[in-house]
Design a protein around this motif. Structure first.
Motif, PDB file in Angstrom:
ATOM      1  N   GLY A 267      33.726  39.484  31.346  1.00 53.63           N
ATOM      2  CA  GLY A 267      35.003  40.138  31.077  1.00 53.63           C
ATOM      3  C   GLY A 267      35.652  39.676  29.795  1.00 53.63           C
ATOM      4  O   GLY A 267      35.222  38.734  29.136  1.00 53.63           O
ATOM      5  N   LYS A 268      36.734  40.362  29.487  1.00 54.18           N
ATOM      6  CA  LYS A 268      37.355  40.165  28.173  1.00 54.18           C
ATOM      7  C   LYS A 268      37.971  38.783  28.000  1.00 54.18           C
ATOM      8  O   LYS A 268      37.945  38.216  26.906  1.00 54.18           O
ATOM      9  CB  LYS A 268      38.405  41.242  27.919  1.00 54.18           C
ATOM     10  CG  LYS A 268      39.556  41.244  28.895  1.00 54.18           C
ATOM     11  CD  LYS A 268      40.512  42.389  28.605  1.00 54.18           C
ATOM     12  CE  LYS A 268      41.637  42.422  29.628  1.00 54.18           C
ATOM     13  NZ  LYS A 268      42.555  43.536  29.381  1.00 54.18           N
ATOM     14  N   PHE A 269      38.531  38.211  29.072  1.00 59.39           N
ATOM     15  CA  PHE A 269      39.192  36.914  28.897  1.00 59.39           C
ATOM     16  C   PHE A 269      38.180  35.847  28.494  1.00 59.39           C
ATOM     17  O   PHE A 269      38.438  35.059  27.586  1.00 59.39           O
ATOM     18  CB  PHE A 269      39.939  36.505  30.172  1.00 59.39           C
ATOM     19  CG  PHE A 269      41.221  37.249  30.338  1.00 59.39           C
ATOM     20  CD1 PHE A 269      42.396  36.769  29.792  1.00 59.39           C
ATOM     21  CD2 PHE A 269      41.243  38.467  30.988  1.00 59.39           C
ATOM     22  CE1 PHE A 269      43.585  37.473  29.909  1.00 59.39           C
ATOM     23  CE2 PHE A 269      42.418  39.178  31.118  1.00 59.39           C
ATOM     24  CZ  PHE A 269      43.598  38.682  30.578  1.00 59.39           C
ATOM     25  N   ALA A 270      37.057  35.828  29.187  1.00 61.62           N
ATOM     26  CA  ALA A 270      36.041  34.827  28.860  1.00 61.62           C
ATOM     27  C   ALA A 270      35.472  35.096  27.470  1.00 61.62           C
ATOM     28  O   ALA A 270      35.365  34.188  26.633  1.00 61.62           O
ATOM     29  CB  ALA A 270      34.943  34.845  29.908  1.00 61.62           C
ATOM     30  N   ALA A 271      35.122  36.344  27.212  1.00 64.94           N
ATOM     31  CA  ALA A 271      34.468  36.664  25.939  1.00 64.94           C
ATOM     32  C   ALA A 271      35.422  36.437  24.768  1.00 64.94           C
ATOM     33  O   ALA A 271      35.078  35.770  23.789  1.00 64.94           O
ATOM     34  CB  ALA A 271      33.971  38.110  25.967  1.00 64.94           C
ATOM     35  N   GLN A 272      36.639  36.989  24.896  1.00 64.56           N
ATOM     36  CA  GLN A 272      37.563  36.893  23.761  1.00 64.56           C
ATOM     37  C   GLN A 272      38.038  35.458  23.539  1.00 64.56           C
ATOM     38  O   GLN A 272      38.259  35.040  22.409  1.00 64.56           O
ATOM     39  CB  GLN A 272      38.753  37.834  23.978  1.00 64.56           C
ATOM     40  CG  GLN A 272      38.333  39.308  23.953  1.00 64.56           C
ATOM     41  CD  GLN A 272      39.507  40.271  24.075  1.00 64.56           C
ATOM     42  OE1 GLN A 272      40.631  39.872  24.333  1.00 64.56           O
ATOM     43  NE2 GLN A 272      39.233  41.557  23.912  1.00 64.56           N
ATOM     44  N   THR A 273      38.198  34.715  24.617  1.00 62.17           N
ATOM     45  CA  THR A 273      38.653  33.326  24.469  1.00 62.17           C
ATOM     46  C   THR A 273      37.569  32.474  23.812  1.00 62.17           C
ATOM     47  O   THR A 273      37.829  31.744  22.855  1.00 62.17           O
ATOM     48  CB  THR A 273      39.038  32.729  25.840  1.00 62.17           C
ATOM     49  OG1 THR A 273      40.076  33.521  26.405  1.00 62.17           O
ATOM     50  CG2 THR A 273      39.510  31.293  25.710  1.00 62.17           C
ATOM     51  N   LEU A 274      36.361  32.574  24.320  1.00 62.48           N
ATOM     52  CA  LEU A 274      35.296  31.724  23.774  1.00 62.48           C
ATOM     53  C   LEU A 274      34.924  32.121  22.355  1.00 62.48           C
ATOM     54  O   LEU A 274      34.613  31.275  21.529  1.00 62.48           O
ATOM     55  CB  LEU A 274      34.054  31.770  24.678  1.00 62.48           C
ATOM     56  CG  LEU A 274      34.191  31.014  26.000  1.00 62.48           C
ATOM     57  CD1 LEU A 274      32.969  31.242  26.877  1.00 62.48           C
ATOM     58  CD2 LEU A 274      34.399  29.514  25.747  1.00 62.48           C
ATOM     59  N   LEU A 275      34.983  33.408  22.082  1.00 65.79           N
ATOM     60  CA  LEU A 275      34.539  33.871  20.765  1.00 65.79           C
ATOM     61  C   LEU A 275      35.670  33.943  19.751  1.00 65.79           C
ATOM     62  O   LEU A 275      35.418  34.192  18.568  1.00 65.79           O
ATOM     63  CB  LEU A 275      33.871  35.252  20.891  1.00 65.79           C
ATOM     64  CG  LEU A 275      32.584  35.283  21.722  1.00 65.79           C
ATOM     65  CD1 LEU A 275      32.131  36.719  21.929  1.00 65.79           C
ATOM     66  CD2 LEU A 275      31.482  34.458  21.045  1.00 65.79           C
ATOM     67  N   ARG A 276      36.917  33.766  20.227  1.00 65.74           N
ATOM     68  CA  ARG A 276      38.059  33.951  19.327  1.00 65.74           C
ATOM     69  C   ARG A 276      37.933  35.302  18.629  1.00 65.74           C
ATOM     70  O   ARG A 276      38.018  35.421  17.406  1.00 65.74           O
ATOM     71  CB  ARG A 276      38.110  32.848  18.270  1.00 65.74           C
ATOM     72  CG  ARG A 276      38.613  31.531  18.765  1.00 65.74           C
ATOM     73  CD  ARG A 276      40.132  31.606  18.965  1.00 65.74           C
ATOM     74  NE  ARG A 276      40.730  30.312  19.191  1.00 65.74           N
ATOM     75  CZ  ARG A 276      40.880  29.749  20.377  1.00 65.74           C
ATOM     76  NH1 ARG A 276      40.457  30.373  21.459  1.00 65.74           N
ATOM     77  NH2 ARG A 276      41.455  28.576  20.491  1.00 65.74           N
TER      78      ARG A 276
END
Ligand code: URA
Length: 334
Positions: A267-276
């Motif tokens: 999901g977006k929270f994991a992806a966007q947080t880890l990848l900035r």
């Protein structure tokens, strides 16, 4: 005739696999050997079925089997001890390898949310703390350059009061699975069941995730599962930027401790947080990225897949890319 260099590389890989396997056996006290192969094969077949997209003619809610029991977690949630002061210099556990990037502009999007439709900001890009430097501040007690252990990180987390989520939580949901896992799944944050049990992904979305993991040819206790935030956001709302910022050093340290071969960002929270990276999950998913030198595959969150089963096909394609890295074929047990 095979190339001797290739053979040497292959042999090296086999030795590394064997080493990890033996360590895993050691840590599971040999439990991993006590596997009922027939049961595992049946589970695998059921999981593959669960991962199939629904047939168009049928009701969209049909493909999930709500009665499927989630297997018991292999690693009990860590208790919530009062943290003893850790020694070592108070410096970051995370090597600062990525240059500071300016905050990415945020734009509204129709990005799928892993939270129920009622969730406040479900139609918008998440508020990843884009203003923060790419890597969060120091995690005290972990010496720079040293690989922390999960126990060390859990002790440092203690009975956490670093953000407002602590007021409503029943349990901290740190993470579960094999501390030597080569494959790590990162979700968003605990839901009701996870909060009650102190274990990630044990509610309805967890049942689907378990089937996805099994369909990939793994069991839950072979992989590691954790979340961006370790405490349940009230009413299952989205985690807020200050909550993500407070928890992020722990997630990053967990990944540093685990040093997996592949991270699956759910999901977006994991992806966007880890990848900035504030690119919508619909565009991030299915494309290999790198997190601190580790391959990262963004895909849809299982809770979103429960609401949008027609998207399962895409998620399965993403997971098949991950399986390739591990030399696994759908339907085979190799
Ligand atoms: N959703 C998540 O993101 N994590 C969980 O642990 C459960 C549901």
């Amino acid at each position: 005739m095979s190339d001797p260099r290739e053979s040497a590389e292959e042999l090296g890989e086999v030795v590394e696999d064997l080493r990890r396997h033996l360590l895993w056996q050691e840590e599971t006290g040999g439990r991993a050997l006590l596997v009922d192969a027939a049961k595992q094969a049946a589970e695998r077949a059921a999981s593959l079925k669960a991962m199939m997209p629904p047939r168009p003619a049928k009701s969209p809610a049909a493909p999930e089997s709500p009665a499927a029991p989630a297997p018991a977690p292999s690693v009990a949630p860590a208790p919530t001890p009062a943290p003893p002061a850790m020694t070592g210099t108070a410096r970051s556990a995370i090597p600062a390898a990525v240059p500071n990037t300016p905050p990415a502009p945020r734009a509204p999007s129709a990005e799928p949310s892993s939270r129920p439709a009622a969730s406040a900001s479900s139609g918008m890009l998440i508020d990843v703390p884009q203003q923060a430097p790419p890597y969060p501040g120091p995690l005290p007690g972990v010496v720079e350059g040293e690989r922390p252990t999960l126990d060390q990180i859990r002790r440092e987390l203690g009975d956490c009061r670093r953000c407002k989520l602590c007021t409503g939580r029943k349990n901290i949901v740190f993470g579960v699975g094999n501390p030597r896992a080569e494959l790590v799944f990162v979700g968003e944050g605990p839901g009701e069941q996870e909060d009650l049990q102190g274990v990630p992904f044990v509610g309805p979305a967890g049942e689907l995730l378990t089937k996805m993991i099994q369909a990939m040819g793994f069991s839950r206790d072979q992989v590691y599962i954790c979340n961006v935030v370790k405490c349940r956001p009230p009413g299952n709302r989205n985690p807020e930027p200050d909550e993500i910022s407070a928890c992020e050093p722990f997630l990053r340290s967990q990944l540093l401790a685990l040093q997996p071969k592949v991270i699956v960002a759910l999901g977006k929270f994991a992806a966007q947080t880890l990848l900035r990276d504030s690119t919508p999950i619909t565009r991030l998913r299915g494309n290999w990225r790198e997190y601190q030198g580790v391959k990262l595959m963004p895909t849809f969150h299982p809770a979103y897949l429960l609401r949008s089963p027609h998207e399962k096909k895409k998620a399965w394609e993403d997971l098949q890319q991950v399986m390739k890295i591990f030399g696994k074929q759908p339907g085979s047990r190799s």
